[in-house]
Motif scaffolding. Structure first.
Motif, short mmCIF file in Angstrom:
data_model
loop_
_atom_site.label_atom_id
_atom_site.label_comp_id
_atom_site.label_asym_id
_atom_site.label_seq_id
_atom_site.Cartn_x
_atom_site.Cartn_y
_atom_site.Cartn_z
N ASP A 93 -38.82 41.50 -24.56
CA ASP A 93 -39.11 40.24 -23.85
C ASP A 93 -37.88 39.70 -23.12
OD1 ASP A 93 -40.86 38.34 -22.91
OD2 ASP A 93 -40.55 36.96 -24.58
N GLU A 133 -50.89 41.95 -18.83
CA GLU A 133 -50.51 41.27 -17.59
C GLU A 133 -49.23 40.47 -17.75
OE1 GLU A 133 -51.56 42.17 -14.92
OE2 GLU A 133 -53.73 42.34 -14.75
N TYR A 134 -48.98 39.96 -18.96
CA TYR A 134 -47.67 39.34 -19.18
C TYR A 134 -46.60 40.42 -19.04
CZ TYR A 134 -43.72 36.93 -21.24
OH TYR A 134 -42.48 36.39 -21.44
N ALA A 137 -45.81 41.11 -15.50
CA ALA A 137 -44.88 40.11 -14.96
C ALA A 137 -43.46 40.34 -15.48
CB ALA A 137 -45.37 38.71 -15.31
N GLU A 140 -41.78 43.14 -13.70
CA GLU A 140 -41.31 42.70 -12.37
C GLU A 140 -40.03 41.89 -12.50
OE1 GLU A 140 -43.08 39.47 -10.04
OE2 GLU A 140 -43.43 40.95 -8.48
N ARG A 141 -39.99 41.06 -13.55
CA ARG A 141 -38.80 40.24 -13.74
C ARG A 141 -37.57 41.14 -14.00
NH1 ARG A 141 -39.12 35.97 -18.51
NH2 ARG A 141 -40.00 34.49 -17.03
N ASN A 144 -36.63 42.72 -10.71
CA ASN A 144 -36.00 41.70 -9.85
C ASN A 144 -34.58 41.42 -10.30
OD1 ASN A 144 -38.10 41.32 -8.10
ND2 ASN A 144 -39.01 39.62 -9.26
N SER B 272 -47.02 37.23 -7.10
CA SER B 272 -45.61 36.84 -7.12
C SER B 272 -45.05 36.80 -5.71
CB SER B 272 -44.80 37.80 -8.01
OG SER B 272 -44.86 39.11 -7.49
N GLY B 275 -42.22 34.43 -4.90
CA GLY B 275 -40.96 34.48 -5.65
C GLY B 275 -41.13 34.83 -7.11
N PRO B 277 -44.20 34.98 -10.64
CA PRO B 277 -45.65 35.02 -10.88
C PRO B 277 -46.29 33.63 -11.04
CG PRO B 277 -44.48 36.58 -12.29
CD PRO B 277 -43.45 35.71 -11.67
N ALA B 296 -40.89 28.04 -12.38
CA ALA B 296 -39.98 29.18 -12.28
C ALA B 296 -40.27 30.25 -13.33
CB ALA B 296 -38.53 28.71 -12.41
N ALA B 297 -41.08 29.91 -14.33
CA ALA B 297 -41.40 30.88 -15.39
C ALA B 297 -42.54 31.79 -14.95
CB ALA B 297 -41.80 30.13 -16.66
N ILE B 298 -42.90 32.73 -15.82
CA ILE B 298 -44.08 33.58 -15.60
C ILE B 298 -45.33 32.76 -15.91
CG2 ILE B 298 -45.38 35.53 -16.55
CD1 ILE B 298 -42.66 36.93 -17.05
N THR B 300 -49.45 33.58 -15.85
CA THR B 300 -50.38 34.69 -15.59
C THR B 300 -51.54 34.65 -16.59
OG1 THR B 300 -50.55 37.09 -15.24
CG2 THR B 300 -49.13 36.35 -17.05
N ASP B 316 -44.41 31.49 -19.88
CA ASP B 316 -43.24 31.51 -20.76
C ASP B 316 -42.27 30.38 -20.40
OD1 ASP B 316 -42.06 32.57 -18.48
OD2 ASP B 316 -40.96 34.13 -19.57
N GLY B 319 -39.82 29.35 -22.91
CA GLY B 319 -38.84 30.34 -23.36
C GLY B 319 -39.49 31.63 -23.83
N GLY B 320 -40.73 31.57 -24.25
CA GLY B 320 -41.50 32.77 -24.63
C GLY B 320 -42.94 32.51 -24.23
#
Lengths: 191, 440
Positions: A93, A133-134, A137, A140-141, A144, B272, B275, B277, B296-298, B300, B316, B319-320
């Motif tokens: 993570d 799907e998480y 993402a 991708e993070r 990036n 995304s 920038g 997701p 700014a977080a994911i 989805t 997240d 933080g998670g």
């Protein structure tokens, strides 16, 4: 995996040379890195080679030209070896680039900067844990994060394509941290 | 084709079934058909006797309506069907029933019937009785072509289930799922649609690149999914009867997690392109996009509530990954899960009172259920690498993907706990299940 370890080890050996090359700021430091332990200024300051190497070869000429050539060669070989590292691993993570990945990524960035017509594709992956799907993402993070590192170090954003596969394409099969650690990765592929 | 006495209209379902049957006859042997293994029954289940239906005419071993009915009731976890070997008599009509026989065996309900084959058609007459009340609570005659005898048996199962529980049966619903097999050192991804028991599966898409996240249209006629067939993720809609596909989202970056709205007009999806997701609503008619999250977080894995007003999703931002609710499209996101560091991929129950999601506890990933109003969280599974929960349209069953040894399998549980069965593939991985809505 074995190949990875091997090329990693080779890269580590050359990395010393690369760091020296990259951190060169003047003759002083070059001397420290490549000389025989005698400080440059002392060598340069002595007109007579009192240490007994009076074999007709100009040590001065050697250090000025040959050393630069050797250094450039070593740096290039080192970078080429570093560029053979194309898979970068991450914690669960997490998308922070690990310290051990940085030298190789700097070498890729330098290569891309020197070869503006070359393109790379960054493929982000995760392990199988958590949701698809998480993970898509998260992959991708990670990719990036590698892209930003390359750009900061001289590559151009439009040389880099990013795609995430999430947990869909594991590199290692099976469960357990050994396999999962192999799967949390970004693969850098020259096109 | 699946006509029921007293209802002469030809329903849409009938047409869809007709197309499916023709397709089945024309298609090569279905690949990746799932096996079924009941791993756990429920002690409190209702005792019911489904007497082997009297058969007139030729029936194959796999064309036994009462066997299919018995299996379905067993799989629901709410019934404990009596084994035919333990029955004292085998009536096929109400007049032949001796209630004392069934009381002695501790049965609460009794189903008797007869199947008659005439050419390519099969007609089934069946009746349901309460054993203690000695009362007939259902009687019907239904017909279908022999090629759709399983569809007929599922229809009868739905009727019997509803007559006894008061809840609509979901045996005629379908599953969409993905199989992955290593063939010649390449992964082959296949999208399948099968009956809810894993039978009658058909491959709808085959690709060398990942296919994932199938989402049913509310009419059960189409799927939306993510496919990497072009080398990058794109979202497609796919009409099952015609095979017609439309690429509806192919933006730079992620195109993922499609969720069809209850009115069929929109998809929620994760892009995304701006920038990072975020969740967007795509109008399938006008192609208009509306951005629904901004963080700014994911963000989805969205799922609409049953009225299409708001949605739940994974973010997240704390933080998670955690589960959040937006009560309307422009509401403020409200965090729903707090119990552990990893809670993701929420799916609403049909009544909107619960969400089901992936929940990490002590290093394992389980499926959990949260009662939204009270915040009460219940872990539903004991398997350890669970993902992709999907709820049956009557809210009684839940399917998810998990690991069993080397392979990924599908497992079905009753949402009230207890009953469980697995649907492993004959080989390779099966995952990403999506339970269809009711198909009319």
């Amino acid at each position: 995996m074995f190949m990875n370890m091997q090329s990693k080890a080779v890269a580590m050996l050359f990395a010393v040379g690369l760091v020296a090359g990259c951190s060169t700021t003047g003759d002083m430091e070059e001397g420290d890195a490549w000389g025989n332990g005698i400080p440059m200024d002392e060598q340069a300051g002595s007109s007579v080679f009192a240490d007994g190497y009076d074999d007709g070869i100009s040590t001065q000429a050697m250090t000025e030209e040959e050393r630069r050539r050797l250094e450039a060669q070593a740096a290039e070989t080192g970078e080429a070896a570093l560029r053979r590292i194309t898979v970068f691993y991450f914690d669960f993570d997490a998308s922070e680039i690990k310290r051990e990945a940085q030298d190789a990524l700097i070498a890729h960035a330098a290569f891309l900067r020197a070869n503006p017509n070359r393109r790379v594709r960054l493929e982000g992956h995760t392990d199988e844990r958590g949701t698809k799907e998480y993970n898509m993402a998260l992959g991708e993070r990670r990719a990036n994060s590698v892209q930003r590192f390359l750009v900061v170090n001289g590559a151009s954003r439009n040389q880099i394509e990013v795609v995430s596969y999430g947990e869909e394409k594991p590199a290692a099969m099976g469960q357990g941290e050994a396999a999962w650690a192999q799967n949390r990765r970004v693969e850098l592929i020259y096109r | 084709m699946l006509s029921i006495k007293g209802h002469n209209r030809v329903s849409l379902y009938t047409l869809v079934l007709l197309v499916l049957c023709i397709g089945l006859l024309a298609a090569p042997q279905a690949r990746g058909e799932l096996l079924i293994r009941i791993t756990e029954g429920v002690e409190s289940a209702i005792p019911i006797a489904v007497v082997p239906f009297k058969e007139t005419g030729q029936f194959g071993p796999d064309e036994n309506v009462s066997n299919i009915l018995r299996d379905n009731l067993q799989m629901s976890g709410e019934f404990n069907p009596l084994r035919p070997a333990n029955m004292l008599s085998l009536p096929s009509r109400g007049e032949e029933v001796f209630y004392r026989d069934w009381r002695m065996l501790g049965q609460q309900y009794l189903v008797v019937g007869e199947a008659v084959r005439q050419g390519d058609q099969v007609q089934v007459r069946y009746e349901v009785f309460t054993v203690n009340g000695e009362r007939r609570i259902l009687g019907e005659t239904a017909t279908a072509p022999i090629t759709n005898i399983r569809g007929l048996a599922h229809h009868i199962s739905d009727k019997v289930y509803e007559a006894i529980t008061g809840v609509r049966g979901a045996f005629s619903t379908r599953l969409a799922y993905i199989t992955v097999n290593l063939e010649d050192n390449r992964r082959i991804y296949r999208l399948h649609v099968s009956d809810m028991d894993g039978r009658r599966s058909r491959v709808r898409l085959e690709s060398n690149e990942p296919v994932l996240s199938p989402s049913w249209s509310p009419d059960g006629r189409s799927l939306a999914y993510v496919s990497f067939e072009s080398g990058k993720p794109a979202i497609y809609t796919h009409e099952l009867a015609t095979g017609q596909r439309v690429k509806v989202a192919d933006f730079p970056g992620l195109n993922s997690a499609p969720a069809w709205s209850p009115d069929g007009r929109y998809l929620l999806l994760t892009l995304s392109k701006d920038g990072n997701p975020e969740i967007y609503r795509l109008d399938l008619q006008t192609r208009a996009l509306r951005r629904l999250t901004n963080h700014a977080a994911i963000d989805t894995e969205a799922d609409w509530d049953s009225r299409g007003r708001g949605f739940v999703f994974t973010s997240d931002r704390s933080g998670g990954p955690q589960v959040y609710l937006m009560e309307s499209l422009d509401a403020t996101a409200k965090r729903l899960t707090f119990g552990s560091r990893y809670n993701a991929r929420p799916r609403f129950s049909p009544d909107g009172k619960y969400v089901f999601y992936v929940h990490q506890r002590e290093g394992a990933f389980h499926i959990a259920r949260l009662h939204i109003e009270s915040g009460e969280e219940t872990v539903l599974t004991r398997t350890r690498l669970d993902e992709s929960p999907s709820v049956s349209p009557n809210g009684r069953m839940l399917i998810y993907a998990t690991r069993e040894g080397e392979n990924s399998v599908l497992t079905v549980i009753s949402v009230n706990g207890g009953a469980q069965y697995s649907l492993p593939a004959r080989r390779g991985d099966v995952r990403d299940p999506a339970w269809s809505p009711f198909i009319n």
